[in-house]
Design a protein around this motif. Structure first.
Motif, PDB file in Angstrom:
ATOM      1  N   ASN A  75       0.818  -1.217   0.000  1.00 36.67           N
ATOM      2  CA  ASN A  75       0.000   0.000   0.000  1.00 36.67           C
ATOM      3  C   ASN A  75       0.851   1.266   0.000  1.00 36.67           C
ATOM      4  O   ASN A  75       0.419   2.302  -0.527  1.00 36.67           O
ATOM      5  CB  ASN A  75      -0.971  -0.021   1.168  1.00 36.67           C
ATOM      6  CG  ASN A  75      -2.159  -0.931   0.894  1.00 36.67           C
ATOM      7  OD1 ASN A  75      -2.536  -1.128  -0.261  1.00 36.67           O
ATOM      8  ND2 ASN A  75      -2.746  -1.495   1.935  1.00 36.67           N
ATOM      9  N   ARG A  78       1.602   1.686  -3.641  1.00 39.58           N
ATOM     10  CA  ARG A  78       0.433   2.180  -4.360  1.00 39.58           C
ATOM     11  C   ARG A  78       0.153   3.643  -4.009  1.00 39.58           C
ATOM     12  O   ARG A  78      -0.132   4.462  -4.890  1.00 39.58           O
ATOM     13  CB  ARG A  78      -0.784   1.301  -4.053  1.00 39.58           C
ATOM     14  CG  ARG A  78      -0.676  -0.102  -4.669  1.00 39.58           C
ATOM     15  CD  ARG A  78      -1.854  -0.990  -4.293  1.00 39.58           C
ATOM     16  NE  ARG A  78      -3.129  -0.469  -4.761  1.00 39.58           N
ATOM     17  CZ  ARG A  78      -3.633  -0.682  -5.974  1.00 39.58           C
ATOM     18  NH1 ARG A  78      -2.956  -1.415  -6.858  1.00 39.58           N
ATOM     19  NH2 ARG A  78      -4.817  -0.185  -6.308  1.00 39.58           N
ATOM     20  N   SER A  79       0.231   3.973  -2.727  1.00 42.13           N
ATOM     21  CA  SER A  79      -0.045   5.346  -2.293  1.00 42.13           C
ATOM     22  C   SER A  79       0.926   6.340  -2.920  1.00 42.13           C
ATOM     23  O   SER A  79       0.529   7.441  -3.341  1.00 42.13           O
ATOM     24  CB  SER A  79       0.026   5.436  -0.774  1.00 42.13           C
ATOM     25  OG  SER A  79      -0.162   6.764  -0.332  1.00 42.13           O
ATOM     26  N   LEU A  83      -2.469   5.750  -5.925  1.00 42.38           N
ATOM     27  CA  LEU A  83      -3.473   4.694  -6.045  1.00 42.38           C
ATOM     28  C   LEU A  83      -4.075   4.355  -4.686  1.00 42.38           C
ATOM     29  O   LEU A  83      -3.415   4.478  -3.657  1.00 42.38           O
ATOM     30  CB  LEU A  83      -2.847   3.443  -6.660  1.00 42.38           C
ATOM     31  CG  LEU A  83      -2.333   3.599  -8.090  1.00 42.38           C
ATOM     32  CD1 LEU A  83      -1.557   2.361  -8.500  1.00 42.38           C
ATOM     33  CD2 LEU A  83      -3.494   3.845  -9.050  1.00 42.38           C
ATOM     34  N   PRO A  84      -5.316   3.883  -4.674  1.00 42.37           N
ATOM     35  CA  PRO A  84      -5.956   3.511  -3.408  1.00 42.37           C
ATOM     36  C   PRO A  84      -5.349   2.229  -2.853  1.00 42.37           C
ATOM     37  O   PRO A  84      -4.754   1.444  -3.592  1.00 42.37           O
ATOM     38  CB  PRO A  84      -7.426   3.311  -3.797  1.00 42.37           C
ATOM     39  CG  PRO A  84      -7.375   2.936  -5.240  1.00 42.37           C
ATOM     40  CD  PRO A  84      -6.238   3.729  -5.826  1.00 42.37           C
ATOM     41  N   PRO A  85      -5.517   1.984  -1.550  1.00 40.91           N
ATOM     42  CA  PRO A  85      -4.953   0.777  -0.948  1.00 40.91           C
ATOM     43  C   PRO A  85      -5.730  -0.473  -1.351  1.00 40.91           C
ATOM     44  O   PRO A  85      -6.876  -0.402  -1.804  1.00 40.91           O
ATOM     45  CB  PRO A  85      -5.077   1.047   0.549  1.00 40.91           C
ATOM     46  CG  PRO A  85      -6.259   1.953   0.660  1.00 40.91           C
ATOM     47  CD  PRO A  85      -6.194   2.841  -0.562  1.00 40.91           C
ATOM     48  N   ASN A  87      -6.913  -4.400   0.191  1.00 40.16           N
ATOM     49  CA  ASN A  87      -7.186  -5.084   1.450  1.00 40.16           C
ATOM     50  C   ASN A  87      -6.644  -6.511   1.399  1.00 40.16           C
ATOM     51  O   ASN A  87      -6.550  -7.111   0.322  1.00 40.16           O
ATOM     52  CB  ASN A  87      -8.691  -5.121   1.717  1.00 40.16           C
ATOM     53  CG  ASN A  87      -9.283  -3.730   1.861  1.00 40.16           C
ATOM     54  OD1 ASN A  87      -8.841  -2.950   2.692  1.00 40.16           O
ATOM     55  ND2 ASN A  87     -10.278  -3.408   1.037  1.00 40.16           N
ATOM     56  N   LYS A 181      -4.615  -0.120 -11.126  1.00 44.62           N
ATOM     57  CA  LYS A 181      -5.565   0.641 -10.307  1.00 44.62           C
ATOM     58  C   LYS A 181      -6.800  -0.151  -9.913  1.00 44.62           C
ATOM     59  O   LYS A 181      -7.443   0.146  -8.893  1.00 44.62           O
ATOM     60  CB  LYS A 181      -5.978   1.918 -11.036  1.00 44.62           C
ATOM     61  CG  LYS A 181      -6.837   1.704 -12.267  1.00 44.62           C
ATOM     62  CD  LYS A 181      -7.261   3.035 -12.873  1.00 44.62           C
ATOM     63  CE  LYS A 181      -8.179   2.841 -14.082  1.00 44.62           C
ATOM     64  NZ  LYS A 181      -8.631   4.140 -14.630  1.00 44.62           N
ATOM     65  N   ASN A 184      -8.209  -4.442  -5.805  1.00 41.54           N
ATOM     66  CA  ASN A 184      -8.725  -3.987  -4.506  1.00 41.54           C
ATOM     67  C   ASN A 184      -8.458  -4.972  -3.368  1.00 41.54           C
ATOM     68  O   ASN A 184      -8.758  -4.675  -2.213  1.00 41.54           O
ATOM     69  CB  ASN A 184     -10.217  -3.635  -4.590  1.00 41.54           C
ATOM     70  CG  ASN A 184     -11.066  -4.730  -5.213  1.00 41.54           C
ATOM     71  OD1 ASN A 184     -10.576  -5.800  -5.559  1.00 41.54           O
ATOM     72  ND2 ASN A 184     -12.354  -4.464  -5.369  1.00 41.54           N
TER      73      ASN A 184
END
Length: 342
Positions: A75, A78-79, A83-85, A87, A181, A184
């Protein structure tokens, strides 16, 4: 979608990495520290499907700690790229762990298991996942046994992810997989045996929930009927469904020296449902609720790989048909299933 094999020679160990690339793009050779291995395709005798049970020599607490550590590393990567994290996904972690253990314990390296299983078989069929999977794997080999203590195991996992992220275009397939992207969720696996250390990241695109069929193995003569829903129907609509087929799982001719690429699909096209067929012949998709019931006729035994494509802005999807142009490139893989027909 193809995967490509790169072997990087290090001073104290051999690090072997496999990454995802798209289309017909190929990995290039670096004469200084890397070579791309390949071998001609050759026939192989199918073997019986086997779902390997975990045999890890790492305790559960260590694995949980390592997965949280690597989730933070992923993450951060990505950050830093806007980009969003993602899970952590338990199902994907089980698939990752099983494959890591198989590679280390059976002394081979590749996306294809000794029984011919590929990432989508292991995640969607064996573990029951309903997302679409993209796999990064890394192998460290040493002439001396690799320690299995927390510090060593965690350090090599960080190093593996760091090597993925250090790749430079155009040879940056691992990095691009991490920075896709649409991902998830992620699953993480690691295993140590003797001088073999394997590390695996299983990235998942999961934008649908599949409630049926209740079994992954069905008899010939039954139609495939998938029920479920798009998780966020206001943002995404079911765009099309692609089905490919393999008569059997084909083991690699030489598990230790696998071909440098494979297609992320079955070897044959079995069915393709454009948007205007999603409410036809007993099928139904409700744009407002996102609920669907999709039936697919099957004619022979084997393995069916079903990919559900979604598209943003459901109002733009041509459910009425006509002369509309549709392409998988205009949507994205929002979920998948593998069904075995016997």
């Amino acid at each position: 979608m193809r995967r490509w094999l790169l072997i990087v020679l290090c001073a104290t160990a051999v690090c072997v990495c496999l990454w995802q690339c798209h289309g017909s793009e190929k990995a290039s050779e670096d004469a200084t520290d890397a070579t791309v291995q390949s071998q001609p395709d050759s026939p192989a005798t199918p073997v019986a499907e086997a779902h390997q049970q975990p045999v890890t020599n790492l305790n559960i607490s260590m694995l949980d700690t390592l997965r949280q550590q690597q989730l933070e590393q992923i993450n951060k990567s990505r950050s830093s790229n806007g980009l969003p994290p993602v899970n952590l996904d338990d199902t994907a972690s089980k698939a990752a762990q099983t494959h890591c253990e198989a590679m280390a314990a059976e002394d081979f390296f590749g996306h294809v298991g000794r029984n011919g299983s590929r990432p989508f078989h292991r995640y969607n069929l064996y573990e029951g996942g309903d997302g679409h999977i993209a796999e990064n794997i890394c192998l460290f080999k040493s002439s001396a046994p690799i320690a299995s203590d927390q510090t060593t195991v965690a350090g090599l996992a960080i190093k593996g992810h760091g090597m993925f992220m250090a790749e430079v275009p155009p040879d940056d397939g691992h990095r691009r997989t991490i920075l896709e992207k649409r991902h998830n969720y992620v699953g993480i696996g690691v295993f140590v045996k003797g001088g073999n250390y394997t590390y695996c990241e299983e990235f998942i695109d999961k934008y649908i929930e599949i409630s049926g069929p209740s079994t992954k193995t069905i008899p010939l003569g039954d139609d495939l009927v998938f029920t479920g829903r798009v998780i966020n129907p206001g943002q995404y609509g079911l765009y099309m469904v692609s089905v490919t087929y393999d008569a059997a799982l084909i083991p690699p001719a030489n598990p230790k020296s696998q071909p440098n690429s494979y297609m992320d699909s079955g070897t044959e096209k079995a069915a393709f449902l454009p948007p205007w067929d999603l409410n036809k012949d007993g099928r139904s998709f409700d744009v407002r609720s996102g609920e669907f019931s999709i039936s697919i006729k099957i004619k022979k035994k084997g393995y069916y790989y079903i990919v559900f494509y979604l598209k943003e802005d459901p109002s733009s999807i041509p459910y009425a048909g006509g002369r509309a142009r549709v392409s998988t490139e205009d949507g994205f893989s929002g979920g998948a299933q593998v069904i075995r027909v016997i």
